[in-house]
Design an enzyme around this catalytic site. Structure first.
Site, PDB file in Angstrom:
ATOM      1  N   ASN A  68       0.872  -1.177   0.000  1.00 49.40           N
ATOM      2  CA  ASN A  68       0.000   0.000   0.000  1.00 49.40           C
ATOM      3  C   ASN A  68       0.907   1.224   0.000  1.00 49.40           C
ATOM      4  O   ASN A  68       1.460   1.586   1.028  1.00 49.40           O
ATOM      5  CB  ASN A  68      -0.891  -0.044   1.248  1.00 49.40           C
ATOM      6  N   TRP A  69       1.056   1.820  -1.178  1.00 52.75           N
ATOM      7  CA  TRP A  69       2.012   2.936  -1.302  1.00 52.75           C
ATOM      8  C   TRP A  69       1.488   4.225  -0.670  1.00 52.75           C
ATOM      9  O   TRP A  69       2.231   5.194  -0.543  1.00 52.75           O
ATOM     10  CB  TRP A  69       2.348   3.174  -2.775  1.00 52.75           C
ATOM     11  N   LYS A  70       0.189   4.254  -0.356  1.00 51.01           N
ATOM     12  CA  LYS A  70      -0.448   5.461   0.201  1.00 51.01           C
ATOM     13  C   LYS A  70      -0.151   6.664  -0.696  1.00 51.01           C
ATOM     14  O   LYS A  70      -0.030   6.498  -1.914  1.00 51.01           O
ATOM     15  CB  LYS A  70       0.005   5.665   1.657  1.00 51.01           C
ATOM     16  N   HIS A  72      -9.552   1.261   4.739  1.00 54.52           N
ATOM     17  CA  HIS A  72      -8.266   1.435   5.431  1.00 54.52           C
ATOM     18  C   HIS A  72      -8.470   2.374   6.619  1.00 54.52           C
ATOM     19  O   HIS A  72      -9.290   3.290   6.564  1.00 54.52           O
ATOM     20  CB  HIS A  72      -7.216   2.001   4.462  1.00 54.52           C
ATOM     21  N   GLU A  95      -6.868   4.775   7.601  1.00 53.23           N
ATOM     22  CA  GLU A  95      -6.685   6.204   7.306  1.00 53.23           C
ATOM     23  C   GLU A  95      -7.927   6.783   6.655  1.00 53.23           C
ATOM     24  O   GLU A  95      -8.135   8.001   6.692  1.00 53.23           O
ATOM     25  CB  GLU A  95      -5.425   6.394   6.444  1.00 53.23           C
ATOM     26  N   GLU A 138      -5.542  -4.944  10.574  1.00 56.08           N
ATOM     27  CA  GLU A 138      -4.514  -3.935  10.802  1.00 56.08           C
ATOM     28  C   GLU A 138      -4.793  -3.190  12.108  1.00 56.08           C
ATOM     29  O   GLU A 138      -5.621  -2.258  12.124  1.00 56.08           O
ATOM     30  CB  GLU A 138      -4.504  -2.924   9.650  1.00 56.08           C
ATOM     31  N   GLY A 153       2.288   2.295  10.643  1.00 53.10           N
ATOM     32  CA  GLY A 153       3.216   3.409  10.463  1.00 53.10           C
ATOM     33  C   GLY A 153       3.948   3.816  11.734  1.00 53.10           C
ATOM     34  O   GLY A 153       4.580   4.871  11.785  1.00 53.10           O
ATOM     35  N   SER A 185       3.268  -2.137  10.302  1.00 52.95           N
ATOM     36  CA  SER A 185       4.721  -2.198  10.509  1.00 52.95           C
ATOM     37  C   SER A 185       5.307  -3.584  10.223  1.00 52.95           C
ATOM     38  O   SER A 185       6.288  -3.983  10.850  1.00 52.95           O
ATOM     39  CB  SER A 185       5.097  -1.716  11.922  1.00 52.95           C
ATOM     40  N   GLY A 227       2.778  -1.052   4.263  1.00 59.75           N
ATOM     41  CA  GLY A 227       2.896   0.363   3.909  1.00 59.75           C
ATOM     42  C   GLY A 227       4.345   0.714   3.644  1.00 59.75           C
ATOM     43  O   GLY A 227       4.895   0.462   2.574  1.00 59.75           O
ATOM     44  N   GLY A 228       5.004   1.282   4.655  1.00 56.96           N
ATOM     45  CA  GLY A 228       6.362   1.808   4.517  1.00 56.96           C
ATOM     46  C   GLY A 228       7.334   0.856   3.822  1.00 56.96           C
ATOM     47  O   GLY A 228       8.068   1.263   2.901  1.00 56.96           O
TER      48      GLY A 228
END
Ligand code: PGA
Length: 252
Positions: free
Chosen positions: A9-11, A95, A97, A167, A173, A212, A233-234
């Site tokens: 997930n590149w956001k 998600h 976010e 999640e 994150g 994470s 993500g990251g």
């Protein structure tokens, strides 16, 4: 057997240049990942470009969100049919976010889930508790409520064409990963909750862990019996790290 699914997930990250570099790194290494479905979710404006960059590879394409509507006067929204038109197979819905930062509720997310399927996409339904919810002992209630929002409106069978991503919001994150035992406990709860309604759907459902996950902790998490992949993500922004997570899933 459930084929592991590792989705990046590149956001809201990247540029044409960084995305071309990332895709070239992934293309070079993806053949070494075993029997694992590898998925990338670029920001929507880059989907066409990533579709071209990933063509001829086994990398599948996902979007990060979609509209609950099919077309019409919805400024700024993107319909599932448009994502399908550009080669997406998956789309992330709900998600944290979008739930917690953009204020999307369970009912809207259930409608987005259905809109994705109606457009021929497979939704990746994200669920998970906030830190205060974990601390007050309501993790399972929260996850059940978020799953039931879909089941109560559209039935249990719709889950057979979906992926669920557990999640925990406090792990997203933050560099603070759930332990394999903590994650497994919730994954088993989710599967069992669905099994009470439909055992076959529950047995076939892929449940990803997200929060994470990285090259260092992926193997321990993925070796848990009810963890069938990761939503990353990251660590999905670096080809080497993302491929290492894929390999960890393939080596189990
Ligand atoms: P993270 O994000 O891997 O950076 O924690 C996961 C996600 O939000 O899907």
């Amino acid at each position: 057997m459930r084929q592991p699914i590792i989705a990046g997930n590149w956001k809201m990250n990247g540029s044409r240049k960084s995305i071309a570099d990332l895709m070239s790194g992934l293309k070079n290494g993806v053949a070494e990942v075993g029997d694992v479905e590898m998925v990338v979710s670029p920001p929507s404006i880059y989907i066409a470009e990533v579709a071209a960059l990933s063509s001829g590879t086994s990398i599948a394409l996902s979007a990060q969100d979609l509209s609950d509507a099919t077309s019409g006067p919805y400024t700024g929204e993107i319909a599932g049919s448009m994502l399908k038109d550009f080669g997406c197979k998956y789309v992330i819905v709900g998600h944290s976010e979008r739930r917690n930062v953009r204020g999307e509720g369970d009912d809207l997310i259930a409608d987005k889930f259905k809109a994705a399927q109606d457009a021929g996409l497979t939704p990746i339904l994200c669920i998970g508790e906030l830190l205060e919810e974990r601390e007050s002992g309501v993790t399972e209630e929260v996850c059940a409520r978020q799953i039931d929002a879909v089941i109560n409106k559209y039935g249990t069978s719709v889950l057979s064409n979906s992926v669920v991503a557990y999640e925990p919001v406090w792990a997203i994150g933050t560099g603070k990963t759930a332990t394999p035992e903590q994650a497994q406990k919730v994954h088993a709860f989710i599967r069992d909750h669905i099994a009470k309604k439909d055992q076959t759907v529950a047995d076939g459902l892929r449940i990803q862990y997200g929060g994470s996950m990285n090259a260092g902790n992926a193997a321990d998490l993925l070796s848990q019996p009810d963890i069938d992949g990761g939503l990353i993500g990251g660590a999905s922004l670096k080809a080497e790290d993302f491929l290492a997570i894929g390999k960890a899933a393939g080596n189990l």
